[in-house]
Design a protein around this motif. Structure first.
Motif, PDB file in Angstrom:
ATOM      1  N   VAL A  53       1.987  23.223  -1.809  1.00  0.00           N
ATOM      2  CA  VAL A  53       1.887  23.699  -3.307  1.00  0.00           C
ATOM      3  C   VAL A  53       1.909  22.065  -4.006  1.00  0.00           C
ATOM      4  O   VAL A  53       2.890  21.660  -4.489  1.00  0.00           O
ATOM      5  CB  VAL A  53       3.055  24.552  -3.797  1.00  0.00           C
ATOM      6  CG1 VAL A  53       3.035  24.871  -5.149  1.00  0.00           C
ATOM      7  CG2 VAL A  53       3.029  25.637  -2.664  1.00  0.00           C
ATOM      8  N   GLY A 176      -7.351  23.436  -3.316  1.00  0.00           N
ATOM      9  CA  GLY A 176      -7.939  23.230  -4.456  1.00  0.00           C
ATOM     10  C   GLY A 176      -8.535  22.008  -4.729  1.00  0.00           C
ATOM     11  O   GLY A 176      -9.404  21.868  -5.537  1.00  0.00           O
ATOM     12  N   ASP A 273      -5.288  29.400  -7.363  1.00  0.00           N
ATOM     13  CA  ASP A 273      -4.468  29.674  -6.010  1.00  0.00           C
ATOM     14  C   ASP A 273      -4.842  30.965  -5.570  1.00  0.00           C
ATOM     15  O   ASP A 273      -4.894  30.992  -4.203  1.00  0.00           O
ATOM     16  CB  ASP A 273      -2.915  29.610  -6.381  1.00  0.00           C
ATOM     17  CG  ASP A 273      -2.515  28.169  -6.672  1.00  0.00           C
ATOM     18  OD1 ASP A 273      -3.287  27.071  -6.281  1.00  0.00           O
ATOM     19  OD2 ASP A 273      -1.364  28.009  -6.884  1.00  0.00           O
ATOM     20  N   LEU A 277      -6.107  31.031  -1.511  1.00  0.00           N
ATOM     21  CA  LEU A 277      -5.469  31.906  -0.556  1.00  0.00           C
ATOM     22  C   LEU A 277      -6.390  32.920   0.040  1.00  0.00           C
ATOM     23  O   LEU A 277      -6.191  33.195   1.332  1.00  0.00           O
ATOM     24  CB  LEU A 277      -4.065  32.547  -0.987  1.00  0.00           C
ATOM     25  CG  LEU A 277      -3.066  31.777  -0.970  1.00  0.00           C
ATOM     26  CD1 LEU A 277      -1.866  32.209  -2.315  1.00  0.00           C
ATOM     27  CD2 LEU A 277      -2.187  31.208  -0.093  1.00  0.00           C
ATOM     28  N   LEU A 302      -2.479  24.468  -2.377  1.00  0.00           N
ATOM     29  CA  LEU A 302      -2.467  24.975  -3.550  1.00  0.00           C
ATOM     30  C   LEU A 302      -2.399  24.308  -4.687  1.00  0.00           C
ATOM     31  O   LEU A 302      -1.065  23.701  -4.870  1.00  0.00           O
ATOM     32  CB  LEU A 302      -1.499  26.234  -3.413  1.00  0.00           C
ATOM     33  CG  LEU A 302      -1.723  27.351  -2.393  1.00  0.00           C
ATOM     34  CD1 LEU A 302      -0.212  28.157  -2.182  1.00  0.00           C
ATOM     35  CD2 LEU A 302      -2.861  28.102  -2.490  1.00  0.00           C
ATOM     36  N   SER A 303      -3.347  24.258  -5.612  1.00  0.00           N
ATOM     37  CA  SER A 303      -3.281  23.026  -6.715  1.00  0.00           C
ATOM     38  C   SER A 303      -2.982  23.439  -7.850  1.00  0.00           C
ATOM     39  O   SER A 303      -2.735  22.614  -8.942  1.00  0.00           O
ATOM     40  CB  SER A 303      -4.749  22.142  -6.484  1.00  0.00           C
ATOM     41  OG  SER A 303      -5.104  22.005  -5.349  1.00  0.00           O
ATOM     42  N   ALA A 304      -2.980  24.803  -8.132  1.00  0.00           N
ATOM     43  CA  ALA A 304      -2.813  25.273  -9.767  1.00  0.00           C
ATOM     44  C   ALA A 304      -1.534  24.856 -10.196  1.00  0.00           C
ATOM     45  O   ALA A 304      -1.533  24.530 -11.363  1.00  0.00           O
ATOM     46  CB  ALA A 304      -2.943  26.573  -9.687  1.00  0.00           C
ATOM     47  N   THR A 305      -0.440  24.810  -9.315  1.00  0.00           N
ATOM     48  CA  THR A 305       0.776  24.432 -10.105  1.00  0.00           C
ATOM     49  C   THR A 305       0.858  22.847 -10.564  1.00  0.00           C
ATOM     50  O   THR A 305       1.364  22.792 -11.712  1.00  0.00           O
ATOM     51  CB  THR A 305       1.879  24.528  -9.056  1.00  0.00           C
ATOM     52  OG1 THR A 305       1.871  25.705  -8.400  1.00  0.00           O
ATOM     53  CG2 THR A 305       3.317  24.102  -9.565  1.00  0.00           C
ATOM     54  N   GLN A 322       2.840  30.911 -13.555  1.00  0.00           N
ATOM     55  CA  GLN A 322       1.971  30.567 -12.608  1.00  0.00           C
ATOM     56  C   GLN A 322       2.970  30.527 -11.331  1.00  0.00           C
ATOM     57  O   GLN A 322       2.475  31.033 -10.312  1.00  0.00           O
ATOM     58  CB  GLN A 322       1.731  28.755 -12.728  1.00  0.00           C
ATOM     59  CG  GLN A 322       1.466  28.055 -11.460  1.00  0.00           C
ATOM     60  CD  GLN A 322       0.276  28.364 -10.620  1.00  0.00           C
ATOM     61  OE1 GLN A 322      -0.767  29.298 -11.120  1.00  0.00           O
ATOM     62  NE2 GLN A 322       0.238  28.108  -9.326  1.00  0.00           N
ATOM     63  N   LEU A 326       1.895  32.849  -8.035  1.00  0.00           N
ATOM     64  CA  LEU A 326       1.915  32.027  -6.806  1.00  0.00           C
ATOM     65  C   LEU A 326       2.754  32.669  -5.691  1.00  0.00           C
ATOM     66  O   LEU A 326       2.380  33.016  -4.628  1.00  0.00           O
ATOM     67  CB  LEU A 326       2.342  30.673  -7.014  1.00  0.00           C
ATOM     68  CG  LEU A 326       2.629  29.923  -5.653  1.00  0.00           C
ATOM     69  CD1 LEU A 326       1.353  29.780  -4.840  1.00  0.00           C
ATOM     70  CD2 LEU A 326       3.116  28.505  -5.945  1.00  0.00           C
TER      71      LEU A 326
END
Ligand code: ZN
Length: 560
Positions: A53, A176, A273, A277, A302-305, A322, A326
């Motif tokens: 993450v 991501g 994310d 997933l 998982l790149s959104a964070t 977020q 997640l």
């Protein structure tokens, strides 16, 4: 769990558009009712699931630990190391991901930063992106211009080791960001995928599998569609405070509303994310990972964070939404895996931590500031060139911290004068913590003590590679954000030598695991030998920086 109002499409909905993903499920369900074997005689898991993450700091994990009920809560019920260290100084995405599955500091992986400079490159663009091959004609280091490649990664990954030991082992990575997928998968993976405006992409000389193409089409459609604002979960209400930015605008109260086609907005939202997933679950099912003779490896980045942290900071309503999304999407992902009955072992960690924007830090009791633009390599190089009468450009570098490279057009005497002047100016600056030359770092021994005890020089040593690092390496003081202005993009970042950027959670889970918490510092580099031990894969720990962590509470051990 009752869905939170206004949450984005669950990964279940994503998966429904990835046709064919339910094939093969159910046949192994009976296995789910078999009780866990005694720890010391537990067979190797059939599937390793490695989740990174991006930018999930130990601080954010701690902040939300009591609020999560889904996949993060499950991982927090396993073996928990809340103080995992990405111990090196250059706490960026590419180096951090290079550590996770090689067991090695960036000094060994060779991935010293997201971008560095190679002034001997024949092409005009001397900047190198960590996950490119600059030898491909017509390429440059900028987004959309480079040829994605893992050639700069100098250490074998877990996936490479698994395939070498058992050619039947399959390795699939989806993330991501290309650098996350590439640095964790390494070379020779069966499929390496990342998000792009058109859905998913892979290496230019590789073909995507039919399932990856289906997932890509579904993701492209989601990117192209408008996205309505989310309803704020009640748990996030206290964080819903607008923070004014120096160059205009505010952050803190965002709801991720997005016009169709806004890819950057998609990446910096929980949707990204969910997409990764869903694609990971679909690819697992399509390739029957965990159902073959050998243990397989599924890698999820998982790149959104990270994009949310950069775009809005770490302590607003955006990050809260977020993390809760997640948590929910990870829970759905694990539920899909559980339904197969496959005995899988999962680890969740991060490539680096993160830090909030100075404008909110100041409001929340912590003095902080933005970097002086005069510290940028271009500005500093121009000032020194003018003073010493040297040719420009004199100094190359990607940011106002980290690696600074002197022009190759200097005579030895000019070079030595320029090095001394640049160093003196940096050391005299009130925002500068430390500056070391490449020679000093090369001569410094690799630190071996527990990572919280490392000096700044130790941290830089673990990021240093003689052929790639700068002639000078600069560390800013704590709580100096290396983004001078907020007007053109990101408002907050990471990358420093300080613990808010170095500390990440390391969470291990397997069905039947007896969880425990170990608050003492460990290394993210420990993950490779720890996972290798679970599948009896020999690793020469003298050739890496990590060690096996015993995941069995009690006298038995999971280590060799
Ligand atoms: Zn990152």
């Amino acid at each position: 769990m009752k869905p939170l109002p206004g949450r984005p499409a669950s990964i279940g909905r994503w998966i429904s558009v990835c046709a064919g993903m339910t094939r093969g499920l159910g046949a192994l369900l009976a296995m789910a009712f078999a009780g866990p074997a005694a720890a010391q005689s537990q067979p190797a898991p059939k599937l390793l699931v490695v989740i990174s993450v991006d930018q999930l700091s130990s601080d954010i994990f701690t902040e939300y630990r009591g609020l999560v009920t889904g996949g993060l809560a499950r991982m927090a019920g396993g073996v928990v190391f809340p103080a995992g260290y990405q111990a090196h100084a250059a706490t960026e995405t590419c180096p951090g991901h290079s550590v996770i599955l090689t067991g090695s500091h960036p000094a060994r992986t060779g991935v010293i930063a997201n971008n560095w400079f190679d002034l001997t490159l024949p092409r005009d663009d001397k900047r190198v992106y960590c996950a490119e091959d600059p030898a491909v004609p017509g390429t440059a280091s900028g987004a959309g211009k480079y040829a994605a490649s893992g050639q700069y990664l100098l250490m074998p990954t877990l996936g490479e080791r698994m395939k070498a030991a058992s050619p039947a082992a399959r390795v699939v990575a989806v993330a991501g960001k290309d650098r996350a997928a590439i640095m964790m998968a390494g070379k020779g993976a069966d499929e390496t995928l990342w998000l792009v405006p058109g859905g998913l992409a892979t290496y230019r000389d590789s073909a995507m599998s039919p399932m990856a193409r289906q997932a890509s089409t579904a993701i492209a459609a989601a990117i192209a569609a408008d996205s309505a604002p989310l309803n704020l979960p009640v748990q996030c209400a206290a964080r819903d405070i607008a923070i004014a930015l120096p160059q205009g605008g505010t952050v803190g109260t965002g709801r991720f509303a997005r016009a169709g086609g806004n890819f950057r907005g998609f990446l910096a939202s929980p949707q990204a994310d969910g997409a990764v997933l869903a694609a990971a679950a679909a690819l697992r099912a399509d390739r029957k990972l965990g159902e073959g003779a050998a243990t397989d490896l599924l890698i999820v980045g998982l790149s959104a964070t990270d994009y949310v942290g950069h775009s809005f900071g770490t302590e607003g309503a955006e990050m809260c939404q977020q993390i809760l999304s997640l948590d929910r999407d990870l829970g759905d992902f694990f539920a899909r895996l559980d339904a197969t009955g496959i005995d899988y072992a999962a680890v969740l960690t991060a490539d680096h931590g993160g830090h909030d924007l100075p404008e909110r830090l100041i409001q929340n009791a912590i003095p902080a500031e933005r970097v002086d633009p005069a510290l940028a390599p271009s500005a500093l190089g121009a000032a020194v060139a003018a003073k010493l009468g040297l040719p420009e450009p004199l100094l190359y570098g990607d940011a106002p911290f980290g690696d600074y490279y002197l022009s190759k057009a200097l005579t030895p005497a000019q070079r030595s004068a320029a090095l001394a002047e640049v160093r003196a100016r940096l050391l005299a600056h009130r925002q500068v913590e430390a500056v070391f030359t490449a020679d000093e770092l090369a001569a410094h021994p690799m630190p071996r003590r527990s990572p919280e005890l490392w000096s700044v020089k130790d941290r830089m040593r673990a990021s240093f590679h003689a052929a790639r690092s700068g002639d000078l390496v600069l560390a800013l003081k704590p709580r100096v954000t290396p983004i001078a202005e907020t007007g053109v993009g990101y408002v907050a970042t990471h990358g420093s030598a300080w613990d808010y950027d170095r500390r990440v959670p390391m969470l291990f889970w397997r069905k039947g695991i007896v969880g425990f918490e170990q608050p003492n510092p460990v290394l993210v580099a420990d993950i490779l030998p720890t996972l290798a031990a679970l599948i009896a894969l020999p690793v020469d720990t003298a050739a890496i920086d990590g060690r096996c962590l015993d995941l069995v509470s009690g006298p038995a051990t999971s280590c060799p």
